[in-house]
Design a protein around this motif. Structure first.
Motif, PDB file in Angstrom:
ATOM      1  N   CYS A  85      13.456   9.067   7.758  1.00 46.60           N
ATOM      2  CA  CYS A  85      12.495  10.168   7.943  1.00 46.60           C
ATOM      3  C   CYS A  85      11.051   9.699   7.705  1.00 46.60           C
ATOM      4  N   ALA A  86      10.884   8.576   7.006  1.00 46.66           N
ATOM      5  CA  ALA A  86       9.539   8.074   6.677  1.00 46.66           C
ATOM      6  C   ALA A  86       8.945   7.249   7.811  1.00 46.66           C
ATOM      7  N   LYS A  87       9.737   6.914   8.814  1.00 48.23           N
ATOM      8  CA  LYS A  87       9.294   5.952   9.846  1.00 48.23           C
ATOM      9  C   LYS A  87       7.909   6.274  10.437  1.00 48.23           C
ATOM     10  N   PRO A  88       7.664   7.520  10.923  1.00 51.47           N
ATOM     11  CA  PRO A  88       6.363   7.768  11.562  1.00 51.47           C
ATOM     12  C   PRO A  88       5.186   7.555  10.607  1.00 51.47           C
ATOM     13  N   TRP A  89       5.417   7.777   9.323  1.00 55.71           N
ATOM     14  CA  TRP A  89       4.340   7.690   8.324  1.00 55.71           C
ATOM     15  C   TRP A  89       3.963   6.241   8.018  1.00 55.71           C
ATOM     16  N   THR A  90       4.910   5.320   8.186  1.00 58.92           N
ATOM     17  CA  THR A  90       4.664   3.953   7.715  1.00 58.92           C
ATOM     18  C   THR A  90       3.728   3.161   8.631  1.00 58.92           C
ATOM     19  N   SER A 108       0.813  -1.213   0.000  1.00 53.55           N
ATOM     20  CA  SER A 108       0.000   0.000   0.000  1.00 53.55           C
ATOM     21  C   SER A 108       0.849   1.267   0.000  1.00 53.55           C
ATOM     22  N   LYS A 109       1.991   1.244   0.696  1.00 56.22           N
ATOM     23  CA  LYS A 109       2.750   2.487   0.866  1.00 56.22           C
ATOM     24  C   LYS A 109       4.116   2.446   0.176  1.00 56.22           C
ATOM     25  N   VAL A 110       4.406   3.495  -0.569  1.00 60.30           N
ATOM     26  CA  VAL A 110       5.760   3.622  -1.112  1.00 60.30           C
ATOM     27  C   VAL A 110       6.379   4.944  -0.668  1.00 60.30           C
ATOM     28  N   ILE A 166       7.229  -1.348   3.502  1.00 63.31           N
ATOM     29  CA  ILE A 166       7.151  -0.260   2.519  1.00 63.31           C
ATOM     30  C   ILE A 166       7.940  -0.597   1.256  1.00 63.31           C
ATOM     31  N   GLY A 167       7.463  -0.040   0.160  1.00 62.20           N
ATOM     32  CA  GLY A 167       8.269  -0.025  -1.047  1.00 62.20           C
ATOM     33  C   GLY A 167       9.091   1.247  -1.007  1.00 62.20           C
ATOM     34  N   VAL A 168      10.340   1.192  -1.440  1.00 64.01           N
ATOM     35  CA  VAL A 168      11.142   2.412  -1.581  1.00 64.01           C
ATOM     36  C   VAL A 168      11.506   2.527  -3.054  1.00 64.01           C
ATOM     37  N   ALA A 194       0.610   1.114 -10.584  1.00 62.04           N
ATOM     38  CA  ALA A 194       0.509  -0.129 -11.371  1.00 62.04           C
ATOM     39  C   ALA A 194       0.915  -1.341 -10.534  1.00 62.04           C
ATOM     40  N   SER A 195       1.683  -1.112  -9.470  1.00 60.54           N
ATOM     41  CA  SER A 195       2.129  -2.206  -8.595  1.00 60.54           C
ATOM     42  C   SER A 195       1.172  -2.408  -7.423  1.00 60.54           C
ATOM     43  N   GLY A 196       0.135  -1.569  -7.345  1.00 59.40           N
ATOM     44  CA  GLY A 196      -0.883  -1.756  -6.297  1.00 59.40           C
ATOM     45  C   GLY A 196      -0.840  -0.729  -5.186  1.00 59.40           C
ATOM     46  N   ALA A 197       0.153   0.170  -5.178  1.00 60.35           N
ATOM     47  CA  ALA A 197       0.268   1.123  -4.065  1.00 60.35           C
ATOM     48  C   ALA A 197      -0.839   2.183  -4.140  1.00 60.35           C
ATOM     49  N   THR A 198      -1.230   2.656  -2.973  1.00 59.60           N
ATOM     50  CA  THR A 198      -2.272   3.694  -2.911  1.00 59.60           C
ATOM     51  C   THR A 198      -1.766   4.957  -2.214  1.00 59.60           C
ATOM     52  N   GLN A 199      -0.620   4.864  -1.535  1.00 59.25           N
ATOM     53  CA  GLN A 199      -0.100   6.030  -0.816  1.00 59.25           C
ATOM     54  C   GLN A 199       1.383   6.206  -1.118  1.00 59.25           C
ATOM     55  N   MET A 200       1.765   7.461  -1.316  1.00 59.84           N
ATOM     56  CA  MET A 200       3.167   7.742  -1.642  1.00 59.84           C
ATOM     57  C   MET A 200       3.666   8.859  -0.726  1.00 59.84           C
ATOM     58  N   LEU A 201       4.797   8.622  -0.098  1.00 63.11           N
ATOM     59  CA  LEU A 201       5.420   9.653   0.730  1.00 63.11           C
ATOM     60  C   LEU A 201       6.640  10.192  -0.006  1.00 63.11           C
ATOM     61  N   LEU A 202       6.638  11.506  -0.261  1.00 63.93           N
ATOM     62  CA  LEU A 202       7.813  12.138  -0.855  1.00 63.93           C
ATOM     63  C   LEU A 202       8.698  12.632   0.275  1.00 63.93           C
ATOM     64  N   VAL A 203       9.952  12.222   0.292  1.00 71.58           N
ATOM     65  CA  VAL A 203      10.906  12.782   1.256  1.00 71.58           C
ATOM     66  C   VAL A 203      11.590  13.930   0.528  1.00 71.58           C
ATOM     67  N   THR A 204      11.331  15.150   0.979  1.00 77.23           N
ATOM     68  CA  THR A 204      11.767  16.316   0.209  1.00 77.23           C
ATOM     69  C   THR A 204      12.668  17.225   1.042  1.00 77.23           C
ATOM     70  N   SER A 205      13.079  18.305   0.426  1.00 70.59           N
ATOM     71  CA  SER A 205      13.872  19.317   1.129  1.00 70.59           C
ATOM     72  C   SER A 205      13.413  20.687   0.623  1.00 70.59           C
ATOM     73  N   ARG A 206      14.086  21.731   1.045  1.00 67.93           N
ATOM     74  CA  ARG A 206      13.658  23.070   0.636  1.00 67.93           C
ATOM     75  C   ARG A 206      13.648  23.214  -0.883  1.00 67.93           C
TER      76      ARG A 206
END
Ligand code: UTP
Length: 294
Positions: free
Chosen positions: A118-123, A7-9, A128-130, A49-61
Motif C-alpha cells: 500500500c506504500a508503493k505510490p508514496w515511496t 529518508s522514508k520509513v 524504504i525503511g519498514v 534518530a536513524s536519519g529519516a525525515t518522512q514517515m508513512l503510517l499504513v492504517t485502517s478504520r
C-alpha cells in the motif's frame, strides 16, 4: 552525485491487534502507552534518530488518533500558553515537528506484505525503511540506523532485515532465516520461511525492522497468499534471495513485543525504571510487592 540517505520509513499499523482485544477494538494498540508515550512515538523517534525525515503510517478504520498524535494541537497549545505551561508546550511543539507524517489506508487486513505494498505510490521509487510498531528496540545505535549502514555498505541494492535469536519453541511465531556469516554482525540469508510449523531452519527470527530496495514492490505484486492466508512480507523477501540478495543484521540490543500483553508489561517496567523521576519510587513499589506477594 550526493550520497543517498535514509529518508522514508513505512510503519504498517493496520493489523487487527487481536492479542490486545478488547482494548484494540476502537483504540489502536500502537497508541498503548509505554509510561507516557504511545508505542508509535518510540518508533518515530527511532526513525528520526536513524536519519529519516518522512514517515508513512499504513492504517485502517478507527486509527486516526495515530496521525492526530503527531499533528499540531492548536487549541491545546493555546491553552497551555495561556496557563504558562512552558515545559508541556515545548514537549508538544517538539512532537509536532518530529517528523513529517503521511497516512494511507489498507482497506482490508490482507497481511503485512499487502500493508507494505500500500506504500508503493508514496515511496517514489526510493529505498524504504519498514518499522513494525509492535517492536520496541533498545540499543546504543538505533536498529534502523544499523540497517541503513549495512544497506549502504553493500551498495544500496540488497535488502537488509534485523535478526535476533529466539527460543526454538517460539520459532513458529516468526519469519526464520538460514544464514551464512559475512562478519560478526552481518549474515547473508540463504533461506527464509514464515512461521515454520516444523523443522525451523534456525532460531534466527526476523524482527520488525527492514531496509528494502524498490524491487520489493514488484516481488510483493507477484506474491500470493501464504501463512494464515495473508500476503506475507517474508515470502516476497524469499524471492529476493538470489537477486538482488538479502542480508541479515544481527541485532544485539533489547526487544519488547508491545503487541503482546506480557511484552507490553515488561516494556512499561523497563522504561519506567529508566526514568530518573520514577526509578526510586517505582523500585520501592516493586520491592514491596515482591515481599508481600511472594
Ligand atoms: P501482527 O502479526 O502483529 O498482527 O502484525 P496484528 O493484527 O497487528 O496483531 P495480532 O497478532 O492480531 O494481535 C505485524 C504488523 O503488521 C501490521 C500490524 O499492524 C503489525 O504492525 N499489519 C498486519 C498490517 O498493517 N496489515 C495487515 O493486514 C496485517
Amino acid at each position: 552525485m550526493s550520497k543517498p540517505t535514509l529518508s522514508k520509513v513505512v510503519v504498517p499499523a493496520a493489523g487487527l491487534g487481536t492479542r490486545f482485544l478488547p482494548f484494540s477494538k476502537v483504540v489502536p494498540k500502537e497508541m498503548l502507552p509505554i509510561v507516557d508515550k504511545p508505542a508509535v512515538q518510540y518508533i518515530a523517534e527511532e526513525a528520526v534518530a536513524s536519519g529519516a525525515t518522512q514517515m508513512l503510517l499504513v492504517t485502517s478504520r478507527h486509527k486516526e488518533s495515530m496521525e492526530d498524535h503527531f499533528d499540531l494541537a492548536f487549541e491545546l497549545e493555546a491553552v497551555l500558553r495561556e496557563r504558562k505551561k512552558e515545559r508541556e508546550l515545548e514537549m508538544l511543539s517538539r512532537l509536532s515537528q518530529l517528523i513529517s507524517v503521511a497516512a494511507v489506508r489498507q482497506q482490508q487486513p490482507l497481511g503485512l506484505g499487502h500493508a507494505v505494498l500500500c506504500a508503493k505510490p508514496w515511496t517514489g521509487g526510493e529505498p524504504i525503511g519498514v518499522m513494525l510498531p509492535d517492536d520496541l528496540l533498545e540499543a546504543p545505535t538505533p536498529c534502523m540506523q544499523s540497517l541503513w549502514e549495512c544497506f549502504a555498505r553493500f551498495g544500496y541494492a540488497m535488502g537488509v532485515v534485523a535478526l535476533m535469536e529466539v527460543p526454538w519453541e517460539k520459532t513458529h511465531q516468526y519469519g526464520i532465516a538460514a544464514v551464512e556469516h559475512v562478519d560478526e554482525n552481518v549474515v547473508r540469508i540463504r533461506h527464509i520461511v514464515e512461521k515454520p510449523q516444523s523443522n525451523p531452519p534456525s532460531n534466527l527470527a526476523v524482527i520488525g525492522r527492514y531496509m528494502l530496495p524498490p524491487c520489493i514492490f514488484s516481488e510483493l505484486e507477484q506474491t500470493g497468499r501464504g501463512a494464515g492466508g495473508e500476503i506475507q512480507l517474508t515470502d516476497a523477501l524469499a524471492r529476493m534471495l538470489e537477486a538482488p540478495g538479502l542480508l541479515g543484521y544481527l541485532f544485539k540490543g533489547r526487544r519488547f513485543d508491545t503487541g503482546d500483553k506480557l511484552g507490553f508489561l515488561e516494556a512499561n517496567v523497563a522504561f519506567a525504571l529508566k526514568r530518573p523521576e520514577l526509578r526510586a519510587p517505582f523500585l520501592a513499589y516493586l520491592r514491596q510487592l515482591l515481599e508481600t506477594e511472594f
